[in-house]
Design a protein around this motif. Structure first.
Motif, mmCIF file in Angstrom:
data_model
loop_
_atom_site.group_PDB
_atom_site.id
_atom_site.type_symbol
_atom_site.label_atom_id
_atom_site.label_comp_id
_atom_site.label_asym_id
_atom_site.label_seq_id
_atom_site.Cartn_x
_atom_site.Cartn_y
_atom_site.Cartn_z
ATOM 1 N N GLU A 62 112.107 123.064 8.873
ATOM 2 C CA GLU A 62 112.940 123.443 7.738
ATOM 3 C C GLU A 62 112.665 122.489 6.582
ATOM 4 N N GLY A 63 112.446 123.039 5.415
ATOM 5 C CA GLY A 63 112.113 122.245 4.237
ATOM 6 C C GLY A 63 110.640 122.308 3.881
ATOM 7 N N ASP A 64 109.792 122.754 4.828
ATOM 8 C CA ASP A 64 108.357 122.894 4.535
ATOM 9 C C ASP A 64 108.137 124.028 3.540
ATOM 10 N N VAL A 65 107.162 123.845 2.658
ATOM 11 C CA VAL A 65 106.719 124.912 1.770
ATOM 12 C C VAL A 65 105.305 125.270 2.212
ATOM 13 N N LEU A 110 98.571 135.195 -3.673
ATOM 14 C CA LEU A 110 99.062 133.975 -3.048
ATOM 15 C C LEU A 110 100.570 134.122 -2.839
ATOM 16 N N VAL A 111 101.026 133.904 -1.598
ATOM 17 C CA VAL A 111 102.448 133.999 -1.281
ATOM 18 C C VAL A 111 102.913 132.643 -0.754
ATOM 19 N N LYS A 112 103.909 132.066 -1.451
ATOM 20 C CA LYS A 112 104.485 130.790 -1.048
ATOM 21 C C LYS A 112 105.863 131.038 -0.445
ATOM 22 N N PHE A 113 106.161 130.323 0.653
ATOM 23 C CA PHE A 113 107.453 130.440 1.321
ATOM 24 C C PHE A 113 108.079 129.062 1.426
ATOM 25 N N ASN A 114 109.287 128.899 0.875
ATOM 26 C CA ASN A 114 110.039 127.646 0.937
ATOM 27 C C ASN A 114 111.094 127.796 2.027
ATOM 28 N N SER A 115 110.958 127.043 3.105
ATOM 29 C CA SER A 115 111.842 127.197 4.264
ATOM 30 C C SER A 115 113.126 126.384 4.162
ATOM 31 N N ASN A 116 113.363 125.708 3.047
ATOM 32 C CA ASN A 116 114.575 124.908 2.898
ATOM 33 C C ASN A 116 115.817 125.804 2.970
ATOM 34 N N GLY A 117 116.716 125.503 3.903
ATOM 35 C CA GLY A 117 117.931 126.301 4.065
ATOM 36 C C GLY A 117 117.705 127.611 4.802
ATOM 37 N N LYS A 118 116.560 127.756 5.443
ATOM 38 C CA LYS A 118 116.202 128.999 6.156
ATOM 39 C C LYS A 118 115.830 128.697 7.606
ATOM 40 N N PRO A 119 116.774 128.209 8.422
ATOM 41 C CA PRO A 119 116.425 127.896 9.812
ATOM 42 C C PRO A 119 116.245 129.146 10.668
ATOM 43 N N ASN A 120 115.557 128.962 11.805
ATOM 44 C CA ASN A 120 115.331 130.002 12.815
ATOM 45 C C ASN A 120 114.279 131.014 12.367
ATOM 46 N N GLN A 121 114.224 132.166 13.033
ATOM 47 C CA GLN A 121 113.186 133.171 12.752
ATOM 48 C C GLN A 121 113.394 133.775 11.364
ATOM 49 N N GLN A 122 112.339 133.782 10.570
ATOM 50 C CA GLN A 122 112.387 134.342 9.212
ATOM 51 C C GLN A 122 111.296 135.386 9.056
ATOM 52 N N THR A 146 112.074 125.463 12.446
ATOM 53 C CA THR A 146 112.841 124.508 13.244
ATOM 54 C C THR A 146 113.902 123.883 12.340
ATOM 55 N N PRO A 147 115.192 124.037 12.706
ATOM 56 C CA PRO A 147 116.261 123.507 11.849
ATOM 57 C C PRO A 147 116.201 121.986 11.740
ATOM 58 N N LYS A 148 116.690 121.485 10.588
ATOM 59 C CA LYS A 148 116.799 120.044 10.398
ATOM 60 C C LYS A 148 117.829 119.504 11.380
#
Length: 159
Positions: A62-65, A110-122, A146-148
């Motif tokens: 979680e938090g990875d871009v 190009l598709v960027k995904f910011n996982s901040n605040g998005k835990p679990n399967q997305q 993976t959640p923080k």
């Protein structure tokens, strides 16, 4: 209260009055034939052919871009113009070529995904609006986030 009832009665009356004409009866058969001929002659649409339309980032924290380039080729007979591309949420941001893609030429989305605040399967998607025959194309991305680690409450703070 009386005003509300009068307004509702007025809206109802306008709805009933506006729906009494059958729009299908107003269509002239000759216009339908002309449109069908026109559309049959204009079959030279661009076609976005992607090497793949889905990408799995796997497990990320979680938090990875993360980002992925979707490659495509215009396999149609006319220049491809991408009007817009929109992610299903603000965490998914696409970047696309602004210039027309000639028939036979390739391009990248190009598709960027910011996982901040998005835990679990997305699972997210990007909707592309272009001058293809369908008018819309869809790309999908997914990741297991993976959640923080959350601080344990009640733990004394050491000084």
């Amino acid at each position: 209260m009386k005003k509300g009832i009068l307004i509702l009665a007025g809206v109802f009356a306008m709805t009933v009055m506006s729906c009494k004409d059958n729009a299908a009866e107003k269509v002239k058969e000759e216009n339908v034939e002309i449109a069908a001929d026109r559309d049959a002659k204009n079959a030279d649409f661009p076609v976005m052919t992607f090497t793949k339309t889905e990408h799995d980032f796997g497990t990320i924290n979680e938090g990875d871009v993360v980002e992925h380039k979707f490659e495509f080729t215009n396999t149609g007979k006319a220049p491809l113009v991408i009007v817009s591309a929109k992610g299903s949420c603000g965490c998914t941001v696409p970047e696309w070529p602004k210039d027309p893609i000639a028939p036979g030429a390739t391009g990248e989305m190009l598709v960027k995904f910011n996982s901040n605040g998005k835990p679990n399967q997305q699972t997210k998607q990007v909707t592309i609006t272009a001058n293809t025959e369908a008018g819309k194309e869809i790309l999908k991305i997914k990741a297991m986030v993976t959640p923080k680690a959350k601080p344990v409450s009640g733990t004394p703070v050491s000084e």
